[in-house]
Design a protein around this motif. Structure first.
Motif, PDB file in Angstrom:
ATOM      1  N   ILE A  39       0.864  -1.181   0.000  1.00 56.45           N
ATOM      2  CA  ILE A  39       0.000   0.000   0.000  1.00 56.45           C
ATOM      3  C   ILE A  39       0.898   1.227   0.000  1.00 56.45           C
ATOM      4  O   ILE A  39       1.571   1.512   0.991  1.00 56.45           O
ATOM      5  CB  ILE A  39      -0.930   0.028   1.224  1.00 56.45           C
ATOM      6  CG1 ILE A  39      -1.878  -1.181   1.212  1.00 56.45           C
ATOM      7  CG2 ILE A  39      -1.743   1.324   1.257  1.00 56.45           C
ATOM      8  CD1 ILE A  39      -2.772  -1.277   2.436  1.00 56.45           C
ATOM      9  N   VAL A  40       0.931   1.923  -1.123  1.00 55.17           N
ATOM     10  CA  VAL A  40       1.718   3.155  -1.252  1.00 55.17           C
ATOM     11  C   VAL A  40       0.739   4.280  -1.556  1.00 55.17           C
ATOM     12  O   VAL A  40       0.266   4.422  -2.691  1.00 55.17           O
ATOM     13  CB  VAL A  40       2.783   3.048  -2.362  1.00 55.17           C
ATOM     14  CG1 VAL A  40       3.602   4.336  -2.429  1.00 55.17           C
ATOM     15  CG2 VAL A  40       3.694   1.847  -2.133  1.00 55.17           C
ATOM     16  N   LEU A  41       0.396   5.051  -0.545  1.00 56.45           N
ATOM     17  CA  LEU A  41      -0.570   6.127  -0.745  1.00 56.45           C
ATOM     18  C   LEU A  41      -0.003   7.187  -1.672  1.00 56.45           C
ATOM     19  O   LEU A  41       1.183   7.529  -1.603  1.00 56.45           O
ATOM     20  CB  LEU A  41      -0.970   6.746   0.597  1.00 56.45           C
ATOM     21  CG  LEU A  41      -1.699   5.830   1.575  1.00 56.45           C
ATOM     22  CD1 LEU A  41      -2.068   6.596   2.848  1.00 56.45           C
ATOM     23  CD2 LEU A  41      -2.957   5.218   0.951  1.00 56.45           C
ATOM     24  N   ASP A  42      -0.876   7.695  -2.532  1.00 55.69           N
ATOM     25  CA  ASP A  42      -0.476   8.674  -3.540  1.00 55.69           C
ATOM     26  C   ASP A  42      -1.704   9.504  -3.882  1.00 55.69           C
ATOM     27  O   ASP A  42      -2.773   8.947  -4.145  1.00 55.69           O
ATOM     28  CB  ASP A  42       0.038   7.934  -4.792  1.00 55.69           C
ATOM     29  CG  ASP A  42       0.538   8.872  -5.873  1.00 55.69           C
ATOM     30  OD1 ASP A  42      -0.215   9.786  -6.260  1.00 55.69           O
ATOM     31  OD2 ASP A  42       1.660   8.686  -6.350  1.00 55.69           O
ATOM     32  N   GLY A  45      -3.093   8.363  -7.343  1.00 55.97           N
ATOM     33  CA  GLY A  45      -3.346   6.989  -7.757  1.00 55.97           C
ATOM     34  C   GLY A  45      -3.630   6.005  -6.652  1.00 55.97           C
ATOM     35  O   GLY A  45      -3.942   4.838  -6.928  1.00 55.97           O
ATOM     36  N   CYS A  46      -3.574   6.441  -5.404  1.00 61.49           N
ATOM     37  CA  CYS A  46      -3.880   5.562  -4.266  1.00 61.49           C
ATOM     38  C   CYS A  46      -4.262   6.469  -3.106  1.00 61.49           C
ATOM     39  O   CYS A  46      -3.435   6.809  -2.275  1.00 61.49           O
ATOM     40  CB  CYS A  46      -2.687   4.673  -3.921  1.00 61.49           C
ATOM     41  SG  CYS A  46      -3.044   3.398  -2.698  1.00 61.49           S
ATOM     42  N   LEU A  47      -5.518   6.856  -3.069  1.00 61.24           N
ATOM     43  CA  LEU A  47      -5.960   7.987  -2.263  1.00 61.24           C
ATOM     44  C   LEU A  47      -6.218   7.625  -0.806  1.00 61.24           C
ATOM     45  O   LEU A  47      -6.894   6.624  -0.519  1.00 61.24           O
ATOM     46  CB  LEU A  47      -7.260   8.546  -2.849  1.00 61.24           C
ATOM     47  CG  LEU A  47      -7.201   9.043  -4.293  1.00 61.24           C
ATOM     48  CD1 LEU A  47      -8.607   9.158  -4.853  1.00 61.24           C
ATOM     49  CD2 LEU A  47      -6.496  10.374  -4.353  1.00 61.24           C
ATOM     50  N   PRO A  48      -5.748   8.454   0.137  1.00 65.47           N
ATOM     51  CA  PRO A  48      -6.235   8.313   1.509  1.00 65.47           C
ATOM     52  C   PRO A  48      -7.747   8.532   1.525  1.00 65.47           C
ATOM     53  O   PRO A  48      -8.258   9.423   0.846  1.00 65.47           O
ATOM     54  CB  PRO A  48      -5.509   9.431   2.266  1.00 65.47           C
ATOM     55  CG  PRO A  48      -4.354   9.807   1.406  1.00 65.47           C
ATOM     56  CD  PRO A  48      -4.797   9.565  -0.006  1.00 65.47           C
ATOM     57  N   HIS A  49      -8.477   7.710   2.292  1.00 61.21           N
ATOM     58  CA  HIS A  49      -9.933   7.790   2.250  1.00 61.21           C
ATOM     59  C   HIS A  49     -10.543   7.143   3.473  1.00 61.21           C
ATOM     60  O   HIS A  49      -9.899   6.341   4.153  1.00 61.21           O
ATOM     61  CB  HIS A  49     -10.468   7.093   0.995  1.00 61.21           C
ATOM     62  CG  HIS A  49     -10.195   5.614   0.990  1.00 61.21           C
ATOM     63  ND1 HIS A  49      -8.978   5.095   0.597  1.00 61.21           N
ATOM     64  CD2 HIS A  49     -10.952   4.551   1.376  1.00 61.21           C
ATOM     65  CE1 HIS A  49      -9.010   3.777   0.725  1.00 61.21           C
ATOM     66  NE2 HIS A  49     -10.194   3.419   1.202  1.00 61.21           N
ATOM     67  N   VAL A  50     -11.799   7.487   3.730  1.00 65.15           N
ATOM     68  CA  VAL A  50     -12.606   6.841   4.768  1.00 65.15           C
ATOM     69  C   VAL A  50     -13.742   6.117   4.058  1.00 65.15           C
ATOM     70  O   VAL A  50     -14.629   6.750   3.478  1.00 65.15           O
ATOM     71  CB  VAL A  50     -13.183   7.866   5.764  1.00 65.15           C
ATOM     72  CG1 VAL A  50     -14.034   7.166   6.823  1.00 65.15           C
ATOM     73  CG2 VAL A  50     -12.077   8.686   6.405  1.00 65.15           C
TER      74      VAL A  50
END
Length: 208
Positions: A39-42, A45-50
């Motif tokens: 998991i590589v937040l970006d 392309g890889c959004l922090p989210h709830v």
């Protein structure tokens, strides 16, 4: 249904900039600590989210779902939410996964149940790897579709636990892992799910 006719989605709250920046920084520090890049937040392309609801659905139902969610966003947002803190949990498989927990306030629980009600209005499909957003040659972890398929029974309603996933490793072992205590969440979105239940692409968004 055919391979391209279903899609795995996550209906989410997108965090405000200060919370997203904290999540990105903590994710990077976890990667440096563990070397685990699953998991590589970006932000692109890889959004922090709830997460509020997950499901595989027919693609043709997206317009009607997003129209209903648009009305819901306009009536429910923004929400001022308390950040409970950064935590680490051990999964059934023994992996340590970290996240930022949010307080389960009544307005947030009402929004979660309201989103679930709208998602339940469209047909449910069994999640398969082809429903996910993935890179060429990417191997999908079995956890991903299992989590999507079991979301309503295992992660929703009374079992709902609002959080922002940070990645593998123990965030509590990091110094200065504190996050702002309260934040205003004003963006509802539908994202295309990726491996490890990441949000790879925004399909629809309403910011209030």
């Amino acid at each position: 249904m055919g391979f391209f006719e279903t899609i795995a989605i996550d209906v989410v709250l997108l965090p405000p900039p200060e919370v997203a920046a904290a999540a990105l920084a903590l994710n990077q520090r976890l990667i440096e600590q563990t070397g685990d890049r699953s998991i590589v937040l970006d932000p692109s392309g890889c959004l922090p989210h709830v997460s509020l609801a997950m499901r595989s659905i027919p693609r043709r139902t997206l317009p009607s779902l997003t129209a209903a969610l648009d009305r819901l966003a306009l009536s429910s947002l923004p929400l001022d939410l308390r950040i409970a803190g950064a935590v680490a949990v051990t999964t059934e498989s023994g992996d340590v996964v970290s996240g930022i927990n949010l307080e389960k306030s009544e307005p947030l629980l009402i929004l979660h149940r309201s989103v679930m009600a709208q998602v339940n209005c469209v047909p449910a499909e069994e999640c398969a790897p082809g429903d996910l957003s993935m890179d060429a040659g990417e191997e999908i972890a079995p956890f991903t579709c299992n989590y999507v398929n079991g979301y309503a029974d295992q992660s929703a309603y009374d079992r709902y636990s609002p959080h922002i996933t940070l990645g593998h490793g123990d965030v509590t072992s990091l110094e200065d892992a504190a996050v702002a205590q309260t934040a205003r969440f004003s963006s509802l979105a539908v994202c295309h799910l990726g491996n490890h239940c990441t949000c790879r692409e925004i399909l629809w968004q309403r910011s209030v």
